[in-house]
Write a protein that holds these residues in place. Structure first.
Motif, mmCIF file in Angstrom:
data_model
loop_
_atom_site.group_PDB
_atom_site.id
_atom_site.type_symbol
_atom_site.label_atom_id
_atom_site.label_comp_id
_atom_site.label_asym_id
_atom_site.label_seq_id
_atom_site.Cartn_x
_atom_site.Cartn_y
_atom_site.Cartn_z
ATOM 1 N N GLY A 130 -40.133 -9.254 0.227
ATOM 2 C CA GLY A 130 -40.317 -8.524 -1.022
ATOM 3 C C GLY A 130 -40.180 -7.031 -0.825
ATOM 4 O O GLY A 130 -39.555 -6.334 -1.649
ATOM 5 N N GLN A 131 -40.718 -6.500 0.253
ATOM 6 C CA GLN A 131 -40.606 -5.069 0.525
ATOM 7 C C GLN A 131 -39.155 -4.670 0.810
ATOM 8 O O GLN A 131 -38.769 -3.523 0.561
ATOM 9 C CB GLN A 131 -41.491 -4.692 1.710
ATOM 10 N N ALA A 132 -38.348 -5.623 1.310
ATOM 11 C CA ALA A 132 -36.943 -5.355 1.582
ATOM 12 C C ALA A 132 -36.069 -5.516 0.340
ATOM 13 O O ALA A 132 -34.848 -5.328 0.422
ATOM 14 C CB ALA A 132 -36.440 -6.273 2.691
ATOM 15 N N GLY A 133 -36.668 -5.886 -0.785
ATOM 16 C CA GLY A 133 -35.936 -5.923 -2.038
ATOM 17 C C GLY A 133 -35.618 -7.287 -2.598
ATOM 18 O O GLY A 133 -35.040 -7.392 -3.687
ATOM 19 N N ALA A 134 -35.983 -8.355 -1.884
ATOM 20 C CA ALA A 134 -35.690 -9.699 -2.381
ATOM 21 C C ALA A 134 -36.638 -10.087 -3.511
ATOM 22 O O ALA A 134 -37.774 -9.622 -3.581
ATOM 23 C CB ALA A 134 -35.812 -10.716 -1.251
ATOM 24 N N ALA A 135 -36.146 -10.946 -4.390
ATOM 25 C CA ALA A 135 -37.003 -11.610 -5.372
ATOM 26 C C ALA A 135 -37.553 -12.863 -4.702
ATOM 27 O O ALA A 135 -36.790 -13.765 -4.345
ATOM 28 C CB ALA A 135 -36.212 -11.976 -6.614
ATOM 29 N N VAL A 136 -38.859 -12.902 -4.497
ATOM 30 C CA VAL A 136 -39.461 -13.915 -3.635
ATOM 31 C C VAL A 136 -40.210 -14.968 -4.445
ATOM 32 O O VAL A 136 -41.036 -14.637 -5.298
ATOM 33 C CB VAL A 136 -40.434 -13.276 -2.623
ATOM 34 N N SER B 270 -26.785 -3.520 6.622
ATOM 35 C CA SER B 270 -28.022 -3.258 5.890
ATOM 36 C C SER B 270 -29.102 -4.290 6.192
ATOM 37 O O SER B 270 -28.837 -5.485 6.310
ATOM 38 C CB SER B 270 -27.748 -3.249 4.389
ATOM 39 N N PHE B 271 -30.325 -3.803 6.301
ATOM 40 C CA PHE B 271 -31.494 -4.671 6.386
ATOM 41 C C PHE B 271 -32.077 -4.940 4.998
ATOM 42 O O PHE B 271 -33.054 -5.674 4.879
ATOM 43 C CB PHE B 271 -32.578 -4.022 7.260
ATOM 44 N N ARG B 272 -31.489 -4.370 3.963
ATOM 45 C CA ARG B 272 -31.993 -4.536 2.608
ATOM 46 C C ARG B 272 -31.606 -5.906 2.057
ATOM 47 O O ARG B 272 -30.586 -6.495 2.434
ATOM 48 C CB ARG B 272 -31.451 -3.439 1.689
ATOM 49 N N LEU B 273 -32.427 -6.388 1.133
ATOM 50 C CA LEU B 273 -32.203 -7.703 0.530
ATOM 51 C C LEU B 273 -32.147 -7.618 -0.987
ATOM 52 O O LEU B 273 -32.387 -8.603 -1.675
ATOM 53 C CB LEU B 273 -33.323 -8.657 0.954
ATOM 54 N N ASP B 274 -31.798 -6.454 -1.508
ATOM 55 C CA ASP B 274 -31.709 -6.285 -2.952
ATOM 56 C C ASP B 274 -30.697 -7.266 -3.539
ATOM 57 O O ASP B 274 -29.604 -7.455 -3.004
ATOM 58 C CB ASP B 274 -31.285 -4.845 -3.278
ATOM 59 N N GLY B 275 -31.085 -7.903 -4.650
ATOM 60 C CA GLY B 275 -30.208 -8.864 -5.297
ATOM 61 C C GLY B 275 -30.274 -10.258 -4.705
ATOM 62 O O GLY B 275 -29.635 -11.176 -5.218
ATOM 63 N N LYS B 276 -31.053 -10.446 -3.653
ATOM 64 C CA LYS B 276 -31.193 -11.756 -3.019
ATOM 65 C C LYS B 276 -32.442 -12.459 -3.530
ATOM 66 O O LYS B 276 -33.456 -11.830 -3.834
ATOM 67 C CB LYS B 276 -31.298 -11.617 -1.501
#
Length: 254
Positions: free
Chosen positions: A34-40, A8-14
């Motif tokens: 941020g667009q990939a789901g990370a909290a930045v 996955s290229f997603r970063l949700d939960g990171k």
């Protein structure tokens, strides 16, 4: 037969820390994560610019917050990272250039560039890694380096020296922290169109030199950095550490 699956290229939960995030490449990296789901967490010295960037990211549905930070202040940076972390991802885009002939380099110029580009980057990377190790978590630490870490450049002796040093400590840290699942890499752009680089593009002789070197016949844009940072931050680059991504339009190919 079971088909292989693309990581996955997603970063949700990171959680991600981006230093130098108020403009240019740093801001682009923050938005990409941020667009990939990370909290930045966007960090920089300019509180006003940070507040504007965070507000726009939040309005676009991203999770973002600001952290006033001067990476050159090692003690304050170490304390801030310990309090706000741990961070799964670091992008250090804080940097400084004072270009000029080597014979004209002053000690103050050298110290300023080395203090941020080498010392600041080193201790910021160490601080984020320390938080991850204490928490028993893996992570991806990314320093924005430069193509000038691999070649020389006109009027850029101090800058080149600082970026060569970043590549050196990146490799050493990757060796030390690999068993903890902490990856350390760099992104090495060519000349990217930002407010800080505009003086180079406004100089006809310098622009001609740049365009002669870039085989794709165009300068870099901030958007060219965004896919690369998501790749390095994500599981898609899970076997990549102690190395670099050259985004130089072919500058170093010959």
């Amino acid at each position: 037969m079971t088909l292989p699956q693309t990581p996955s290229f997603r970063l949700d939960g990171k959680s991600a820390l981006v230093a130098g995030a108020s403009s240019g490449i740093g801001l682009g990296c923050a938005v990409a994560l941020g667009q990939a789901g990370a909290a930045v967490t966007l960090a920089a010295r300019s509180a006003d610019k940070l507040a504007d960037a965070v507000a726009q990211m939040q309005a676009a549905g991203m999770t973002a917050q600001a952290l006033a930070l001067d990476v050159a202040d090692v003690e304050a940076t170490t304390r801030a990272v310990a309090e706000a972390g741990p961070f799964d991802v670091l992008v250090n885009s804080a940097g400084l250039a004072r270009h000029g002939p080597a014979l004209d380099t002053t000690e103050a110029d050298f110290d300023a560039v080395a203090g941020l580009n080498i010392k600041g980057a080193y201790f910021l990377t160490r601080a984020v890694a320390k938080g991850l190790i204490e928490a028993g978590r893996p992570g991806s630490l990314i320093n924005i380096s430069s193509q000038m870490a691999f070649v020389g450049g006109i009027d850029r002796a101090v800058y080149c020296a600082s970026k060569h040093a970043v590549e050196g400590f990146t490799k050493a840290m990757a060796l030390e922290w690999g068993k903890q699942g902490i990856r350390v890499n760099t992104i090495c752009p060519t000349f990217v169109r930002t407010a800080l680089s505009q003086a180079t593009f406004d100089d006809p002789d310098r622009l001609a030199w740049v365009m002669e070197k870039i085989k794709l016949d165009r300068v870099g844009e901030v958007s060219d950095m965004m896919g690369a940072v998501v790749y390095l931050a994500s599981d898609a680059s899970g076997l990549m550490t102690g190395t670099h991504l050259l985004l130089d339009g072919g500058w170093t190919a010959d």
